[in-house]
Design a protein around this motif. Structure first.
Motif, PDB file in Angstrom:
ATOM      1  N   ALA A 172      46.630  39.583  41.294  1.00 27.61           N
ATOM      2  CA  ALA A 172      46.201  38.199  41.527  1.00 27.61           C
ATOM      3  C   ALA A 172      46.017  37.884  43.002  1.00 27.61           C
ATOM      4  O   ALA A 172      45.389  36.891  43.363  1.00 27.61           O
ATOM      5  CB  ALA A 172      47.214  37.234  40.914  1.00 27.61           C
ATOM      6  N   GLN A 173      46.577  38.709  43.850  1.00 30.22           N
ATOM      7  CA  GLN A 173      46.340  38.611  45.288  1.00 30.22           C
ATOM      8  C   GLN A 173      45.988  40.003  45.778  1.00 30.22           C
ATOM      9  O   GLN A 173      46.578  40.986  45.351  1.00 30.22           O
ATOM     10  CB  GLN A 173      47.581  38.085  46.006  1.00 30.22           C
ATOM     11  CG  GLN A 173      47.389  37.817  47.497  1.00 30.22           C
ATOM     12  CD  GLN A 173      48.533  36.981  48.049  1.00 30.22           C
ATOM     13  OE1 GLN A 173      48.728  35.823  47.668  1.00 30.22           O
ATOM     14  NE2 GLN A 173      49.304  37.553  48.954  1.00 30.22           N
TER      15      GLN A 173
ATOM     16  N   LYS B  66      51.363  39.191  39.460  1.00 30.22           N
ATOM     17  CA  LYS B  66      50.683  39.194  38.161  1.00 30.22           C
ATOM     18  C   LYS B  66      49.288  39.795  38.285  1.00 30.22           C
ATOM     19  O   LYS B  66      48.749  39.945  39.382  1.00 30.22           O
ATOM     20  CB  LYS B  66      50.606  37.773  37.604  1.00 30.22           C
ATOM     21  CG  LYS B  66      49.668  36.856  38.365  1.00 30.22           C
ATOM     22  CD  LYS B  66      49.581  35.475  37.704  1.00 30.22           C
ATOM     23  CE  LYS B  66      48.599  34.568  38.448  1.00 30.22           C
ATOM     24  NZ  LYS B  66      48.451  33.252  37.801  1.00 30.22           N
ATOM     25  N   ARG B  67      48.709  40.115  37.140  1.00 31.67           N
ATOM     26  CA  ARG B  67      47.363  40.678  37.073  1.00 31.67           C
ATOM     27  C   ARG B  67      46.395  39.623  36.533  1.00 31.67           C
ATOM     28  O   ARG B  67      46.779  38.768  35.736  1.00 31.67           O
ATOM     29  CB  ARG B  67      47.339  41.892  36.144  1.00 31.67           C
ATOM     30  CG  ARG B  67      48.447  42.904  36.383  1.00 31.67           C
ATOM     31  CD  ARG B  67      48.172  43.805  37.540  1.00 31.67           C
ATOM     32  NE  ARG B  67      47.026  44.670  37.302  1.00 31.67           N
ATOM     33  CZ  ARG B  67      46.471  45.440  38.230  1.00 31.67           C
ATOM     34  NH1 ARG B  67      46.949  45.412  39.462  1.00 31.67           N
ATOM     35  NH2 ARG B  67      45.446  46.220  37.949  1.00 31.67           N
ATOM     36  N   ILE B  68      45.152  39.697  36.986  1.00 34.52           N
ATOM     37  CA  ILE B  68      44.126  38.786  36.476  1.00 34.52           C
ATOM     38  C   ILE B  68      42.864  39.576  36.148  1.00 34.52           C
ATOM     39  O   ILE B  68      42.650  40.675  36.668  1.00 34.52           O
ATOM     40  CB  ILE B  68      43.789  37.662  37.482  1.00 34.52           C
ATOM     41  CG1 ILE B  68      43.189  38.243  38.775  1.00 34.52           C
ATOM     42  CG2 ILE B  68      45.001  36.797  37.768  1.00 34.52           C
ATOM     43  CD1 ILE B  68      42.594  37.192  39.707  1.00 34.52           C
TER      44      ILE B  68
ATOM     45  N   ASP C  81      42.422  31.004  37.539  1.00 32.85           N
ATOM     46  CA  ASP C  81      42.763  32.408  37.293  1.00 32.85           C
ATOM     47  C   ASP C  81      41.581  33.345  37.478  1.00 32.85           C
ATOM     48  O   ASP C  81      41.712  34.553  37.266  1.00 32.85           O
ATOM     49  CB  ASP C  81      43.325  32.568  35.876  1.00 32.85           C
ATOM     50  CG  ASP C  81      44.745  32.021  35.757  1.00 32.85           C
ATOM     51  OD1 ASP C  81      45.426  31.930  36.799  1.00 32.85           O
ATOM     52  OD2 ASP C  81      45.164  31.683  34.629  1.00 32.85           O
TER      53      ASP C  81
ATOM     54  N   HIS D 172      45.203  29.822  45.320  1.00 33.07           N
ATOM     55  CA  HIS D 172      45.665  30.354  44.033  1.00 33.07           C
ATOM     56  C   HIS D 172      45.523  29.318  42.922  1.00 33.07           C
ATOM     57  O   HIS D 172      45.249  29.667  41.769  1.00 33.07           O
ATOM     58  CB  HIS D 172      47.123  30.816  44.134  1.00 33.07           C
ATOM     59  CG  HIS D 172      47.277  32.195  44.710  1.00 33.07           C
ATOM     60  ND1 HIS D 172      46.754  33.312  44.116  1.00 33.07           N
ATOM     61  CD2 HIS D 172      47.905  32.621  45.834  1.00 33.07           C
ATOM     62  CE1 HIS D 172      47.048  34.376  44.833  1.00 33.07           C
ATOM     63  NE2 HIS D 172      47.741  33.991  45.894  1.00 33.07           N
TER      64      HIS D 172
ATOM     65  N   CYS E  54      40.718  35.348  43.244  1.00 30.42           N
ATOM     66  CA  CYS E  54      41.674  36.265  43.871  1.00 30.42           C
ATOM     67  C   CYS E  54      41.515  36.187  45.385  1.00 30.42           C
ATOM     68  O   CYS E  54      40.526  36.682  45.939  1.00 30.42           O
ATOM     69  CB  CYS E  54      41.427  37.703  43.404  1.00 30.42           C
ATOM     70  SG  CYS E  54      42.573  38.895  44.157  1.00 30.42           S
TER      71      CYS E  54
END
Length: 347
Positions: free
Chosen positions: A19-20, A6-8, A278, A274, A281
């Motif tokens: 996200a990582q 996913k994107r953050i 949110d 994690h 990262c």
């Protein structure tokens, strides 16, 4: 292979990242000899294909060779520049074989130009001050970074290992997008003041060494696999003698919980980071595809409040982590406040 990460949003200025991320230091420096270039290029492309697009390097890694490696990836091998968020750092030089922070404007500009050339890009997505120069007001350093943003050479500004006071002063000159700091189950001192400050100001948090520099992957047995050139083996206090014997209990507790969860200790430790929010990262580093895949799988590990609390109690119930994060002669965020702006006389 389809992206699965996913994107953050990182910070409040518009930067979006996976996200990582992927810490690239160990590919070229500090963790033993530089790894084979083609293997590292293949690993980075594998990461991008999986959706891990936030790549972290620094001009001190090598020095310089890690940026060159990423430059070959970013543009020359498959045209992936537009797919990645490229982060690099300035602010540490070698002087008489010691690492010394530097943040004067002429150096900031020269370091940026050199990194752009090595990375073979027109613009750096996120440019961090790697360590704080306690002789230069932070307003002066960030003032030069602000000029680089205005010139289109960098998009976003970051700090690494900065104190809360330094972060506030920097943010008043130009919005800071991210602060990079060590955060893991055995490195939690930033939770006291630095992380709350970042959240108050809308600054993203990038957690390096989220696996305790590999400790939560293998425990004390990690040292058996390290070469003599790896600075964890002979220099980092937590990996030495009685400290390591003591810290073994922390790894054993994490291993027990991971066994109940049906995941690896490293996945559990990474999932804990994690679950911090949110706006966080983690950027675990690795040089092996299988380890990378294991790290990405940590995104699927779900922890309850009770499990989070159990994990967080481990260090205290084990008598605390023994050993400092770094050697005494290495600059960290500690004592990183800078002189007042009024003290600065430009050349």
């Amino acid at each position: 292979m389809a992206a699965s990460v996913k994107r953050i949003k990182l910070g409040s200025q518009g930067l979006e990242v996976s996200a990582q991320g992927l810490g690239c230091m160990g590919m070229s420096a500090f963790y033993g000899p530089a790894k084979p270039e083609q293997d590292m290029i293949a690993l980075i492309h594998h990461a991008i294909d999986r959706g891990v697009t936030f790549l972290d390097t620094s001009d001190i890694y090598g020095p310089h060779t890690n940026e060159v490696l990423l430059g070959k990836v970013a543009l020359k091998k498959g045209g992936v520049r537009e797919k990645v968020e490229l982060a690099t750092k300035f602010g540490i030089i070698y002087k008489e074989d010691k690492m010394v922070p530097r943040g004067d404007p002429a150096y900031v500009r020269a370091a940026c130009e050199a990194s752009l050339k090595r990375l073979d890009v027109d613009c750096i997505d996120l440019y961090y001050q790697h360590r704080i120069d306690t002789t230069v007001p932070i307003e002066v350093t960030v003032g030069e970074l602000k000029k680089l943003v205005e010139e289109g050479k960098i998009k976003y500004i970051g700090l690494s290992e900065a104190s809360a006071a330094t972060i506030r002063r920097a943010h008043a000159v130009h919005p800071i997008t991210a602060v990079q700091l060590e955060w893991s189950l055995w490195s939690r001192d930033a939770e006291e003041e630095i992380i709350p400050t970042c959240r108050e100001l809308g600054i993203g948090i990038v957690a390096y060494a989220p696996l305790g520099r590999g400790f939560f992957a293998a425990g004390p047995k990690l040292l058996d696999k390290l070469t003599d050139e790896d600075y964890r083996k002979g220099q980092l206090p937590r990996f030495q003698g009685e400290n390591l014997d003591h810290n073994k209990a922390i790894f054993e507790r994490v291993t027990e919980i991971a066994s109940r969860k049906g995941c690896t200790p490293s996945q559990l430790a990474l999932a804990w980071v994690h679950h911090q929010g949110d706006d966080v990262c983690p950027i675990p580093g690795t040089t092996k595809v299988e380890n990378f895949d294991q790290n990405v799988a940590a995104l699927s590990v779900r922890l309850s409040r009770e499990e989070m609390a159990e994990l967080e109690s481990i260090a205290s119930t084990s008598g605390g982590v023994k050993g400092e994060r770094y050697m005494e002669d290495m600059a960290t965020y500690k004592g990183s406040d800078t002189p007042p702006l009024s003290s600065w006389k430009s050349a």
